[in-house]
Design a protein around this motif. Structure first.
Motif, PDB file in Angstrom:
ATOM      1  N   VAL A 268       8.689  -7.857  -7.222  1.00 10.16           N
ATOM      2  CA  VAL A 268       7.342  -7.287  -7.416  1.00 10.16           C
ATOM      3  C   VAL A 268       6.831  -6.608  -6.152  1.00 10.16           C
ATOM      4  O   VAL A 268       5.945  -5.742  -6.223  1.00 10.16           O
ATOM      5  CB  VAL A 268       6.333  -8.360  -7.898  1.00 10.16           C
ATOM      6  CG1 VAL A 268       6.766  -8.938  -9.235  1.00 10.16           C
ATOM      7  CG2 VAL A 268       6.128  -9.463  -6.863  1.00 10.16           C
ATOM      8  N   ASN A 269       7.377  -6.969  -5.002  1.00 10.92           N
ATOM      9  CA  ASN A 269       6.993  -6.286  -3.767  1.00 10.92           C
ATOM     10  C   ASN A 269       7.651  -4.914  -3.651  1.00 10.92           C
ATOM     11  O   ASN A 269       7.123  -4.020  -2.974  1.00 10.92           O
ATOM     12  CB  ASN A 269       7.346  -7.137  -2.550  1.00 10.92           C
ATOM     13  CG  ASN A 269       6.309  -8.206  -2.256  1.00 10.92           C
ATOM     14  OD1 ASN A 269       5.110  -7.973  -2.409  1.00 10.92           O
ATOM     15  ND2 ASN A 269       6.768  -9.376  -1.849  1.00 10.92           N
ATOM     16  N   GLU A 270       8.811  -4.767  -4.307  1.00 10.39           N
ATOM     17  CA  GLU A 270       9.547  -3.503  -4.229  1.00 10.39           C
ATOM     18  C   GLU A 270       9.209  -2.560  -5.380  1.00 10.39           C
ATOM     19  O   GLU A 270       9.152  -1.340  -5.189  1.00 10.39           O
ATOM     20  CB  GLU A 270      11.053  -3.785  -4.242  1.00 10.39           C
ATOM     21  CG  GLU A 270      11.551  -4.563  -3.018  1.00 10.39           C
ATOM     22  CD  GLU A 270      12.992  -4.990  -3.170  1.00 10.39           C
ATOM     23  OE1 GLU A 270      13.611  -4.661  -4.223  1.00 10.39           O
ATOM     24  OE2 GLU A 270      13.522  -5.658  -2.265  1.00 10.39           O
ATOM     25  N   ARG A 271       8.989  -3.112  -6.551  1.00 10.86           N
ATOM     26  CA  ARG A 271       8.818  -2.320  -7.763  1.00 10.86           C
ATOM     27  C   ARG A 271       7.398  -1.730  -7.828  1.00 10.86           C
ATOM     28  O   ARG A 271       6.410  -2.449  -7.657  1.00 10.86           O
ATOM     29  CB  ARG A 271       9.079  -3.203  -8.986  1.00 10.86           C
ATOM     30  CG  ARG A 271       8.783  -2.566 -10.325  1.00 10.86           C
ATOM     31  CD  ARG A 271       9.798  -1.521 -10.693  1.00 10.86           C
ATOM     32  NE  ARG A 271       9.669  -1.135 -12.088  1.00 10.86           N
ATOM     33  CZ  ARG A 271      10.207  -0.030 -12.603  1.00 10.86           C
ATOM     34  NH1 ARG A 271      10.906   0.783 -11.825  1.00 10.86           N
ATOM     35  NH2 ARG A 271      10.057   0.251 -13.877  1.00 10.86           N
ATOM     36  N   GLY A 275       1.834   3.803  -9.482  1.00 12.25           N
ATOM     37  CA  GLY A 275       1.611   4.219  -8.111  1.00 12.25           C
ATOM     38  C   GLY A 275       1.420   3.124  -7.091  1.00 12.25           C
ATOM     39  O   GLY A 275       1.168   3.412  -5.905  1.00 12.25           O
ATOM     40  N   LYS A 276       1.544   1.855  -7.489  1.00 11.26           N
ATOM     41  CA  LYS A 276       1.400   0.780  -6.503  1.00 11.26           C
ATOM     42  C   LYS A 276       2.342  -0.365  -6.841  1.00 11.26           C
ATOM     43  O   LYS A 276       2.758  -0.520  -7.999  1.00 11.26           O
ATOM     44  CB  LYS A 276      -0.046   0.291  -6.444  1.00 11.26           C
ATOM     45  CG  LYS A 276      -0.607  -0.265  -7.744  1.00 11.26           C
ATOM     46  CD  LYS A 276      -2.069  -0.671  -7.555  1.00 11.26           C
ATOM     47  CE  LYS A 276      -2.679  -1.198  -8.854  1.00 11.26           C
ATOM     48  NZ  LYS A 276      -4.097  -1.593  -8.663  1.00 11.26           N
ATOM     49  N   PRO A 277       2.673  -1.184  -5.836  1.00 10.66           N
ATOM     50  CA  PRO A 277       3.591  -2.304  -6.098  1.00 10.66           C
ATOM     51  C   PRO A 277       3.047  -3.255  -7.165  1.00 10.66           C
ATOM     52  O   PRO A 277       1.835  -3.489  -7.240  1.00 10.66           O
ATOM     53  CB  PRO A 277       3.693  -2.998  -4.736  1.00 10.66           C
ATOM     54  CG  PRO A 277       3.341  -1.959  -3.736  1.00 10.66           C
ATOM     55  CD  PRO A 277       2.297  -1.103  -4.412  1.00 10.66           C
ATOM     56  N   VAL A 278       3.958  -3.799  -7.970  1.00 10.89           N
ATOM     57  CA  VAL A 278       3.558  -4.754  -9.011  1.00 10.89           C
ATOM     58  C   VAL A 278       2.855  -5.961  -8.397  1.00 10.89           C
ATOM     59  O   VAL A 278       1.996  -6.580  -9.016  1.00 10.89           O
ATOM     60  CB  VAL A 278       4.795  -5.197  -9.828  1.00 10.89           C
ATOM     61  CG1 VAL A 278       4.428  -6.270 -10.852  1.00 10.89           C
ATOM     62  CG2 VAL A 278       5.424  -4.000 -10.525  1.00 10.89           C
ATOM     63  N   SER A 279       3.184  -6.279  -7.151  1.00  9.76           N
ATOM     64  CA  SER A 279       2.573  -7.430  -6.481  1.00  9.76           C
ATOM     65  C   SER A 279       1.079  -7.258  -6.258  1.00  9.76           C
ATOM     66  O   SER A 279       0.372  -8.246  -6.001  1.00  9.76           O
ATOM     67  CB  SER A 279       3.255  -7.677  -5.135  1.00  9.76           C
ATOM     68  OG  SER A 279       3.120  -6.547  -4.288  1.00  9.76           O
TER      69      SER A 279
END
Length: 382
Positions: A268-271, A275-279
């Motif tokens: 989730v930090n990478e994906r 337009g923004k990380p899932v995290s």
């Protein structure tokens, strides 16, 4: 939370196991999954770093450890790496205690050096087609004939059944109409005994690198020298190690759930989505925070239980509580962590998919969640 049950020796062993897994296991997992088993030569290498002989007495080439903490470390690291070593966990944590507790000196000299150096792997054959958890209802028989027992019957769902050179077979040697539990005996069947055959390797939903087999015994002549413990007393003997077996299942469940949690956090930090990380999404944070809380609770239960096991004070009910809570939490946590991966979590190339499939059996083997609740309820006087 800080874990306070380990010392410097434990931490040094953890590093050795972790390095071994990184170099020799992680790169081969896909191959072993396709093969349906871990090759026997791998167990010689795990023996080289001391895993196999942890609790084997030193005079037979083992480490002579009385504590279960080293076993715990080995299988925590295997779980943290999102890997599996096939039937090794069952061999070490479920089967080996029967040999340690019930072997006579002649049997120890025959088998213990092989356990320590990785040349011998053992499994236990209890379950039969149609009997499930009803051990007292098993149909496999062993009839005394001079210095031997003649063994006939079949077993299924035997973890390590393909690789094992020694199989502890639970068989009925006598019948007592007043007590169905009386008359069961543990016989050690050795690879190559006439009439002992291994059937098909069972295709499972998960744990695909763990060989699980059907075994058949047709007029197998087993020497009386291969009886473990007392003839006719197997039922009570089998109950002796249940607490450790269930705790070991919980340890692996906790470790693999921890691995899934880390995989989800990394993903989730990478994906990026919209337009923004899932995290950055609140739902992601809440789900992973809830998982972290359940992991902390499960770890506290396990650590307390291992200390009790080492002290000889882990009750069947407390072991059942740990297995029930941790394996149920494992199922929820890994499911939620796969959901964090979206469609990619369903792809076999991502380790989370393997963890998801592997986790389902944790609530079944070693006693189902329903059986755990029965054990706990009995301890409450219900």
């Amino acid at each position: 939370m800080e874990r306070t049950i380990f010392n410097e020796d434990h931490q040094a062993f953890r590093e050795v196991v972790r390095d071994f897994l990184d170099s020799e296991v992680v790169p081969n997992m896909d191959k072993w999954e396709d093969l349906g088993m871990v090759p026997m030569d791998v167990y010689r290498r795990t023996a080289d770093i001391g895993i196999n002989g942890l609790q084997i007495p030193e005079e037979y080439g083992g480490g002579g450890m009385d504590s279960f903490l080293f076993n715990m470390i080995a299988f925590e690291e295997i779980g943290y790496a999102a890997t599996s070593l096939g039937g090794l966990q069952v061999h070490l944590n479920t089967v080996l205690p029967y040999f340690l507790d019930y072997c006579n000196e002649e049997q120890r000299q025959r088998w213990f050096p092989g356990f320590a150096d990785g040349s011998l792997l053992a499994s236990i054959a209890m379950t039969e087609p149609g009997t499930g958890s009803d051990l007292a209802g098993m149909a496999t028989t062993a009839v005394r004939d001079g210095d031997d027992f003649i063994l006939n019957g079949s077993k299924t769902f035997i973890t390590g059944g393909t690789n094992a050179q020694l199989v502890i077979v639970v068989a009925r040697t006598s019948t007592d109409s007043d007590d169905r539990r009386h008359g069961l005996t543990l016989l050690v069947v050795e690879d190559g005994m006439a009439g002992f055959t291994r059937g098909r390797k069972l295709e499972k939903l998960g744990l695909r690198s763990s060989d699980t087999a059907e075994l058949s015994f047709v007029d197998v002549r087993v020497p009386a020298a291969n009886v473990l413990g007392e003839v006719g007393k197997a039922f009570s003997m089998l109950g002796h190690n249940l607490s450790q077996e269930r705790l070991s299942i919980a340890i692996t469940a906790q470790a693999t759930a921890t691995a899934a949690h880390k995989l989800a956090i990394d993903y989730v930090n990478e994906r990026k989505v919209f337009g923004k990380p899932v995290s950055h999404f609140q739902n992601t944070k809440f789900v992973l925070a809830d998982c972290a809380t359940n992991l902390a609770a499960g770890q506290a239960m396990i650590d307390q239980a291992v200390v009790a096991l080492d002290a000889g004070k882990l009750s069947p009910a407390d072991a059942a509580k740990v297995k029930l809570f941790v394996t149920e939490a494992q199922g929820r946590i890994i499911d939620q962590c796969l959901q964090m991966h979206g469609g990619y979590g369903y792809m076999r190339e991502y380790p989370i998919s393997r963890l998801y499939a592997d986790a389902r059996v944790s609530r079944i083997f070693g006693g189902t969640s329903e059986v755990m609740k029965v054990v706990i309820a009995k301890s409450l006087g219900l």
